[in-house]
Design an enzyme around this catalytic site. Structure first.
Site, mmCIF file in Angstrom:
data_model
loop_
_atom_site.group_PDB
_atom_site.id
_atom_site.type_symbol
_atom_site.label_atom_id
_atom_site.label_comp_id
_atom_site.label_asym_id
_atom_site.label_seq_id
_atom_site.Cartn_x
_atom_site.Cartn_y
_atom_site.Cartn_z
ATOM 1 N N GLU A 39 0.861 -1.182 0.000
ATOM 2 C CA GLU A 39 0.000 0.000 0.000
ATOM 3 C C GLU A 39 0.896 1.230 0.000
ATOM 4 O O GLU A 39 1.662 1.449 0.939
ATOM 5 C CB GLU A 39 -0.917 0.050 1.220
ATOM 6 C CG GLU A 39 -1.842 1.279 1.160
ATOM 7 C CD GLU A 39 -2.615 1.532 2.440
ATOM 8 O OE1 GLU A 39 -3.847 1.648 2.359
ATOM 9 O OE2 GLU A 39 -1.983 1.631 3.519
ATOM 10 N N ILE A 40 0.797 2.020 -1.057
ATOM 11 C CA ILE A 40 1.595 3.234 -1.186
ATOM 12 C C ILE A 40 0.782 4.406 -0.646
ATOM 13 O O ILE A 40 -0.204 4.826 -1.239
ATOM 14 C CB ILE A 40 1.987 3.493 -2.662
ATOM 15 C CG1 ILE A 40 2.613 2.235 -3.285
ATOM 16 C CG2 ILE A 40 2.938 4.689 -2.749
ATOM 17 C CD1 ILE A 40 3.837 1.720 -2.569
ATOM 18 N N ARG A 73 -4.602 9.380 2.033
ATOM 19 C CA ARG A 73 -5.609 9.417 3.091
ATOM 20 C C ARG A 73 -5.900 10.846 3.557
ATOM 21 O O ARG A 73 -4.989 11.643 3.777
ATOM 22 C CB ARG A 73 -5.129 8.565 4.259
ATOM 23 C CG ARG A 73 -6.154 8.329 5.330
ATOM 24 C CD ARG A 73 -7.212 7.351 4.917
ATOM 25 N NE ARG A 73 -6.709 6.002 4.708
ATOM 26 C CZ ARG A 73 -7.161 5.205 3.763
ATOM 27 N NH1 ARG A 73 -8.085 5.634 2.910
ATOM 28 N NH2 ARG A 73 -6.700 3.972 3.647
ATOM 29 N N HIS A 135 -12.587 4.578 8.710
ATOM 30 C CA HIS A 135 -11.718 4.436 9.881
ATOM 31 C C HIS A 135 -12.291 5.226 11.049
ATOM 32 O O HIS A 135 -12.550 6.415 10.923
ATOM 33 C CB HIS A 135 -10.307 4.954 9.570
ATOM 34 C CG HIS A 135 -9.719 4.380 8.317
ATOM 35 N ND1 HIS A 135 -10.078 4.830 7.066
ATOM 36 C CD2 HIS A 135 -8.805 3.395 8.134
ATOM 37 C CE1 HIS A 135 -9.408 4.135 6.150
ATOM 38 N NE2 HIS A 135 -8.637 3.265 6.771
ATOM 39 N N LYS A 162 -13.478 -1.937 3.458
ATOM 40 C CA LYS A 162 -12.490 -1.944 4.546
ATOM 41 C C LYS A 162 -13.011 -1.116 5.722
ATOM 42 O O LYS A 162 -13.277 0.076 5.584
ATOM 43 C CB LYS A 162 -11.161 -1.369 4.055
ATOM 44 C CG LYS A 162 -10.094 -1.288 5.147
ATOM 45 C CD LYS A 162 -8.880 -0.503 4.670
ATOM 46 C CE LYS A 162 -7.881 -0.302 5.801
ATOM 47 N NZ LYS A 162 -6.819 0.659 5.439
ATOM 48 N N ARG A 203 -5.173 -8.540 13.742
ATOM 49 C CA ARG A 203 -4.306 -8.453 12.554
ATOM 50 C C ARG A 203 -3.999 -9.845 11.995
ATOM 51 O O ARG A 203 -3.768 -10.007 10.797
ATOM 52 C CB ARG A 203 -2.993 -7.745 12.904
ATOM 53 C CG ARG A 203 -3.153 -6.342 13.490
ATOM 54 C CD ARG A 203 -3.484 -5.329 12.441
ATOM 55 N NE ARG A 203 -3.652 -3.982 13.004
ATOM 56 C CZ ARG A 203 -3.757 -2.889 12.282
ATOM 57 N NH1 ARG A 203 -3.698 -2.974 10.959
ATOM 58 N NH2 ARG A 203 -3.931 -1.712 12.851
ATOM 59 N N GLN A 228 -0.547 -2.047 14.454
ATOM 60 C CA GLN A 228 -0.003 -2.724 13.277
ATOM 61 C C GLN A 228 1.238 -3.522 13.651
ATOM 62 O O GLN A 228 2.098 -3.036 14.378
ATOM 63 C CB GLN A 228 0.348 -1.690 12.209
ATOM 64 C CG GLN A 228 -0.140 -2.048 10.820
ATOM 65 C CD GLN A 228 -0.002 -0.872 9.860
ATOM 66 O OE1 GLN A 228 1.089 -0.342 9.696
ATOM 67 N NE2 GLN A 228 -1.090 -0.461 9.259
#
Length: 242
Positions: A39-40, A73, A135, A162, A203, A228
């Site tokens: 994911e960039i 984002r 989110h 997501k 996760r 994470q």
């Protein structure tokens, strides 16, 4: 069938390495650690122009061959983009016009409907996977609210919905896993994440309930979201739990 690039998400959950600095160097590290997808994060990389974004994507694809998700984002969803909304979505749309562009685009459900729809249409026109995301860094919505949010993502055009939330109790985490399983049983592709220390185990556990993506960091001290885990640890633990 839901795919990101050549990766078939119906066969296996993808471990997504989040690239938030030194894009080429860390993409190579992620590949070495076994990441399935990258994911960039254009916002965290400080990339604001289509030219620089295209250059980075080409370099990474040439060096790693790993499928790429691109997002920039918004600040409201935990990101660092501080420019105009039309410039943010325009950047994503521009990248979709590349011959060898991203394999998936992530756009937030909270993005303005007009701009969000422009991004989704551009992705669909080029047969690029669409992730619509939401989110919540403060709480976990009630069970039915989470179902409604995910349903809205699919109505918006998501190939993958997501949902990342902040659990305040074990019950919150259980509710998220319940929702994950419900959508899996309905044949829908979802990615669910419980953030922070309370949800860290999701996760590696959520994939067993139907989450098709799990996001990981390159190193333990450099993560894009609370809780994470490093790529190699996620891969190792998931293999042990199989």
């Amino acid at each position: 069938m839901t795919q990101i690039g050549s990766f078939d998400l119906e066969k296996k959950t993808a471990v997504v390495a989040v690239i938030l600095e030194k894009p080429l160097e860390n993409s190579k590290k992620a590949a070495e650690k076994g990441a399935d997808i990258l994911e960039i994060r254009l916002d965290l990389l400080g990339i604001r122009t289509p030219e620089r974004a295209a250059e980075v994507i080409r370099e990474i694809k040439a060096e790693t061959g790993i499928p790429i998700i691109v997002t920039s984002r918004s600040g409201a969803e935990g990101g660092k983009w501080d420019g105009k909304e039309e410039d943010r979505t325009g950047l994503l749309i521009n990248l979709l016009s590349l011959k060898d562009g991203p394999d998936a685009i992530d756009i937030e459900l909270s993005a303005g409907m007009k701009e969000r729809n422009r991004v989704i249409k551009a992705a669909k026109d080029r047969e690029t996977a669409v992730i619509v995301s939401s989110h919540d860094f403060l709480k976990t919505p009630p069970l039915q609210n989470m179902r409604t949010i995910i349903e809205e993502m699919f109505l918006a055009g998501a190939d993958i919905a997501k949902l990342a939330v902040m659990p305040l109790s074990v019950g919150d985490t259980l509710n998220l896993l319940r929702v994950t399983l419900d959508f899996k049983d309905a044949g829908k592709s979802v990615c669910t994440i419980a953030m922070g220390s309370q949800g860290k185990h999701t996760r590696v556990v959520a994939p067993f309930y139907g989450s098709v993506l799990t996001y990981a960091s390159i190193e333990s001290n450099a993560s894009a979201a609370p809780g994470q885990l490093p790529v190699d640890e996620v891969k190792k633990i998931m293999e042990m739990l199989k």
